[in-house]
Structure formats: C-alpha cells, structure tokens
Design an enzyme around this catalytic site. Structure first.
Site, PDB file in Angstrom:
ATOM      1  N   PHE A 146       0.510  -1.197  -0.128  1.00 38.47           N
ATOM      2  CA  PHE A 146       0.067  -0.116  -0.045  1.00 38.47           C
ATOM      3  C   PHE A 146       1.302   1.370  -0.069  1.00 38.47           C
ATOM      4  O   PHE A 146       0.415   2.537  -0.599  1.00 38.47           O
ATOM      5  CB  PHE A 146      -1.120   0.396   0.991  1.00 38.47           C
ATOM      6  CG  PHE A 146      -1.907  -1.095   1.408  1.00 38.47           C
ATOM      7  CD1 PHE A 146      -2.513  -1.150   0.515  1.00 38.47           C
ATOM      8  CD2 PHE A 146      -1.862  -2.268   1.589  1.00 38.47           C
ATOM      9  CE1 PHE A 146      -3.899  -2.239   0.039  1.00 38.47           C
ATOM     10  CE2 PHE A 146      -2.148  -3.319   2.142  1.00 38.47           C
ATOM     11  CZ  PHE A 146      -3.430  -3.419   1.445  1.00 38.47           C
TER      12      PHE A 146
ATOM     13  N   SER B 114       5.216   2.694   0.536  1.00 38.14           N
ATOM     14  CA  SER B 114       6.765   2.787   0.321  1.00 38.14           C
ATOM     15  C   SER B 114       6.999   4.163   0.962  1.00 38.14           C
ATOM     16  O   SER B 114       5.841   4.974   1.600  1.00 38.14           O
ATOM     17  CB  SER B 114       6.563   3.986  -0.927  1.00 38.14           C
ATOM     18  OG  SER B 114       7.149   5.133  -1.274  1.00 38.14           O
TER      19      SER B 114
ATOM     20  N   ASP C 208      -2.470  -8.772  10.533  1.00 32.77           N
ATOM     21  CA  ASP C 208      -1.653  -9.093   9.817  1.00 32.77           C
ATOM     22  C   ASP C 208      -0.489  -9.155  10.469  1.00 32.77           C
ATOM     23  O   ASP C 208       0.530  -8.282   9.798  1.00 32.77           O
ATOM     24  CB  ASP C 208      -1.109  -8.307   8.320  1.00 32.77           C
ATOM     25  CG  ASP C 208      -0.750  -7.975   7.233  1.00 32.77           C
ATOM     26  OD1 ASP C 208      -0.113  -9.399   6.747  1.00 32.77           O
ATOM     27  OD2 ASP C 208      -0.693  -7.033   6.400  1.00 32.77           O
TER      28      ASP C 208
END
Ligand code: ATP
Length: 476
Positions: free
Chosen positions: A15, A17, A125
């Site tokens: 999603f 950098s 996650d």
C-alpha cells in the site's frame, strides 16, 4: 511535506513506500509512508483503518503515528523511525536468537497485543515484516488491516499473509476474532524445550521461514505441529473443512481458537516469568546511541549486511551489561524530570481527568508498584538480578539492578499543569491556525495534516491483567 528532508527509501509494501526522512525544524528522524493510492478528500484519509486504529493506540511497543498529511491528493503518514523490521534482522544475523532474546521480543509483542485488544482492535496481519526493531525494542507496525473487535462480521476472508494465517482463515471462515492473532504463526505451540513458543518465534529461533505453496500445504504444516482436529477439539473446524470438501491429514492435538490463550494469558506463562516492564521514562539511553539515528537497512529485503550485523551484537545478544544504572537515580535531573512527567500523567489519567493533579504528590512504594505500567518482577526474577539497558529485564541477563520500586517511591510528582487534551487530535490546520490555537507554521496551500498529541503519555498505558477489558467477540 516541505518540512521534511527525504533521505532514502527503507521499505516498499503493497500500500505504500516508506522513506527515512528528517524533520527540518526539529532534526528528528522519522519514517514517512507515502501511500500508493491517491486520496481526494480528507474525510477518506482520516477514516482509513490505519489512522483510526493507530490514533487509539498509545503503547511503547506499537509504532507511533505522529502526523497524517494530505498534499496534492497524496497521503503521507509520518511515523517514529525504527531501524529495521524483524524479517531483515533475522536474515542478517545468520545465527539463531538466544532464548533470552526470543523471550524479550515475545514479551514486548504480547504487551502490545494485549493493549491493542484492550483498545478494541485486532491487527490481522502480524508477520516479521510488520514488527519493527530498534536495538532491543520491538514495535508492531502496519495497521492497514486492523479491525475493530466490535465490528460486525462477515469479515473479508483474505486477511494476513498466507504464511501467517490462522487455520480458520485458511478454511475461509468469514467469522473470526482476535484469536487470529494468536494462531498460525502466532499460534501457541507447546514445546518441550521452552514450554511455550509461537510459530513466529520458531521462525525467530530457526531463521527458517516456511515457504508453502497453498492453503492445503499450510494446513498440513499446522497439522504436523498441532495435530489433526476432531469433534472434541475443534468441531467448527471440521464443519468448515467439510463445507469446502477439505480433508484434514490425520495427526494429533488441538485447534479451536477459543482454546487458544489470549495475549494476557500468554504473558502469565512461566516462560515470561523473568520479564518485567520498565516504563519508557526510566529507560537508559546508552552512550553508544540508543536514540541516535540508526543506519538504514534499505528497501525491503535489501539488507545492508554490515550495518545489520551491528544489531545482532546489541545488549540482548551478548548477555552482558553494557551500561550503568545511574538512570534510575532520582538525583539525575534529566531523568528525574522525565519520570516526574510520566508519573504525573499516569496519575492524571488514572483519575480519569484531563488535568494534572494539583500540588505535589509523593508516590509511596505501594503506589509506585501499582502504577499501570509498572509490573513488579516476580520474586524469583527480582532475586536473580536483572540487567538494565533495555525496557525488559530478565534474570539471566546480568548483575543485580537497583530495586526499581524503591527508586520510584522516592520520586516526587510535580505540579505542572498539562494542557487540556479533550479536543480531537485531528486538526484542520488552517481553521485552527486562524483561530490562533496552533503554534505550528501554516502548512502550504492544499495541505491538511493531523498531528499526534505532543505528549506520548496522554493515554494510560494499561498493563494486561483485566480480562474484562479483552472483549472476546464470539460470533456464530
Ligand atoms: N516506522 C518505520 N520505520 C522504519 N521502517 C519502516 C517503518 N514503517 C514501515 N517501515 C518499513 O517499510 C516496510 C513496509 O511498511 P508497511 O508494512 O507499513 O507498508 P504496507 O504497504 O502496508 O506493507 P504490506 O505489504 O505489508 O501491507 C516495513 O516492512 C518496514 O521495513
């Protein structure tokens, strides 16, 4: 964004950098995550899961979101900077972590999980890439998939990287709960050597990531560790499997998410008996630069071996103390001041007030021991002596440290008033600046930003212990 000088890219995710940068005004090193998607309204930005969940967190083991900036339809998150992620650290080491190191990582992670669950969120996650490390400190990051425990199912079936998915998620259940963070790689497996370990900790120990090809392989792998579920151990799992015509391999053991221990329960395990928490304001800042700008390890997977090796020879690795204990002395002005502020705010929050208490209040030993962030070491650990250059101390790490509660009891709580914190942290920079409520310089046109409150101890730091604060959402 012109307030920041971009240094180099340190991570590249699905999603966004992530860039290492320096705040030109304060000189502070930060990590800026530039989202890949464009955002056409401020509303959209502040409603993102990452923002909504992180603004509710305040824990030393959860990465701090300092600012949210939308500029020219691009969205930037400004985080505190961490040296590297756990995956990079594991890869760069070339040798397994010691049990003491593993214990310290785990203790911190479970403290963070416990806090997160108390605040009503589950992460969904968890994986080594989302655990950020600076020296002996570890923090949970990337709340992009975080979800409120109280939110209504069905949840999307695709959560977490496959290697780290819980069995019920692999079996495509649309109803799951915070137990997903204690399953799969974070599943608790009992092991003869250490009594307890996580599969992610297996990974830390063995530096061996499981490269599995599909859900079935992952299930097989879990079966080999936990055993095959049966009607008694996980009837629901059998139903899920039957519904997608999956046949479990025949092994032994338990699966049911409800039988998995919570983060709080894990912390009570004898494995963690030697660990106890030292509040951030009491932490030692080592002369070799605990707070100094760390070397970057570069983009995801591209680890600078030379620099990274430095992480492995830190205090946790060599098992010997590299510091003195003077940071605990109330006579040291800088440290004492820091402690005062921390205690003051904790006290303030405990009283459920936005104001600091009036007058001085000297903490008694009993009170100090009862502070939400101060869990006394178990007697065995205290007697066995601890080491003092990190947040977490274990009995097998070195010589005896001073009695922390004793020191705390000698500290005096100051009477400085804390500004009211009742207002929403989300700030329309223009509106507030025009209203003379902000001292920050006006951002460039087209920029909107949210700043984290100046004081990181605004919320109480809740130590685990009260099961009532850990909603277990069981939805049938
Ligand atoms: N605060 C930070 N300090 C240093 N490095 C960071 C920080 N936050 C993220 N990174 C680096 O950037 C990487 C990607 O960040 P993050 O996981 O937030 O992005 P993402 O696009 O959400 O990734 P994913 O593909 O896992 O969803 C991390 O694995 C880490 O190496």
């Amino acid at each position: 964004m012109e307030r920041y000088k971009i240094i180099k890219e340190v991570g590249d995710g699905t999603f966004g950098s992530v860039w290492r940068a320096i705040n030109k005004e304060s000189g502070e090193v930060v990590a800026i995550k530039k989202m890949k998607k464009k955002y056409y309204s401020w509303e959209e930005c502040i409603n993102l899961r990452e923002v909504k969940s992180l603004r509710r967190m305040n824990h030393p083991n959860i990465v701090k979101l300092k600012e949210v900036i939308r500029e020219n339809d691009m969205l930037f998150f400004v985080f505190e900077y961490m040296e590297c992620n756990l995956y990079q650290l594991m890869k760069s080491r070339g040798k397994p972590f010691s049990e003491t190191e593993v214990r310290n990582w785990c203790f911190q992670i479970f403290q963070a999980l416990s806090h997160m669950h108390q605040r009503g969120y589950f992460h969904r996650d968890l994986k080594p890439e989302n655990l950020l490390v600076t020296k002996e400190l570890i923090k949970i990051a990337d709340f992009g998939l975080a979800r409120e425990i109280s939110s209504e199912p069905p949840y999307t079936e695709y959560v977490s990287t496959r290697w780290y998915r819980a069995p019920e998620v692999l079996l495509q259940a649309s109803v799951y709960n915070s137990a997903v963070v204690r399953t799969s790689k974070f599943n608790l497996n009992y092991d003869l050597r250490a009594n307890i370990k996580l599969t992610v900790i297996d990974e830390i120990i063995t530096i061996d990531t499981l490269h599995l090809l599909c859900e079935a392989d992952e299930i097989y792998k879990i079966c080999s560790i936990l055993g095959t579920p049966n009607q008694r151990t996980w009837a629901e799992g059998l139903q899920l499997a039957a519904s997608i015509r999956f046949q479990f391999p025949q092994w032994l053991c338990s699966w049911d998410p409800q039988r998995r221990p919570t983060a709080v329960e894990v912390l009570q395990h004898p494995f963690f008996q030697p660990c106890f928490y030292i509040p951030p304001s009491l932490r030692f800042r080592s002369t070799n630069g605990y707070a100094a700008t760390p070397p970057s390890v570069g983009a995801k997977g591209a680890v600078d071996q030379k620099n990274a090796r430095r992480y492995s020879v830190g205090p946790l690795s060599n098992g010997r103390p590299a510091v003195n204990y003077s940071y605990l002395s109330a006579n040291t002005p800088a440290r004492a001041a820091g402690v005062q502020r921390k205690l003051e705010l904790d006290h303030q929050v405990n009283m459920n007030s936005c104001q600091a208490p009036e007058g001085n209040h000297k903490l008694t030993k009993a009170e100090a021991m009862n502070q939400p962030w101060s869990r006394p070491p178990p007697p065995a650990a205290a007697a066995a002596a601890v080491r003092s250059n990190g947040n977490y101390f274990t009995k097998d790490q070195g010589p005896r440290a001073p009695d922390i509660a004793e020191k705390l009891s000698q500290l005096t709580v100051g009477s400085n008033r804390v500004p009211s914190l009742a207002s929403d942290k989300f700030v329309d920079m223009k509106a507030r600046t025009h209203g003379n409520t902000m001292k920050r310089p006006l951002p460039p046109a087209g920029t909107r930003a949210w700043h984290a409150p100046a004081d990181p101890f605004r919320h109480p730091y809740e130590m685990p212990g009260d099961r009532a604060f850990l909603p277990r959402k069981l939805v049938s």
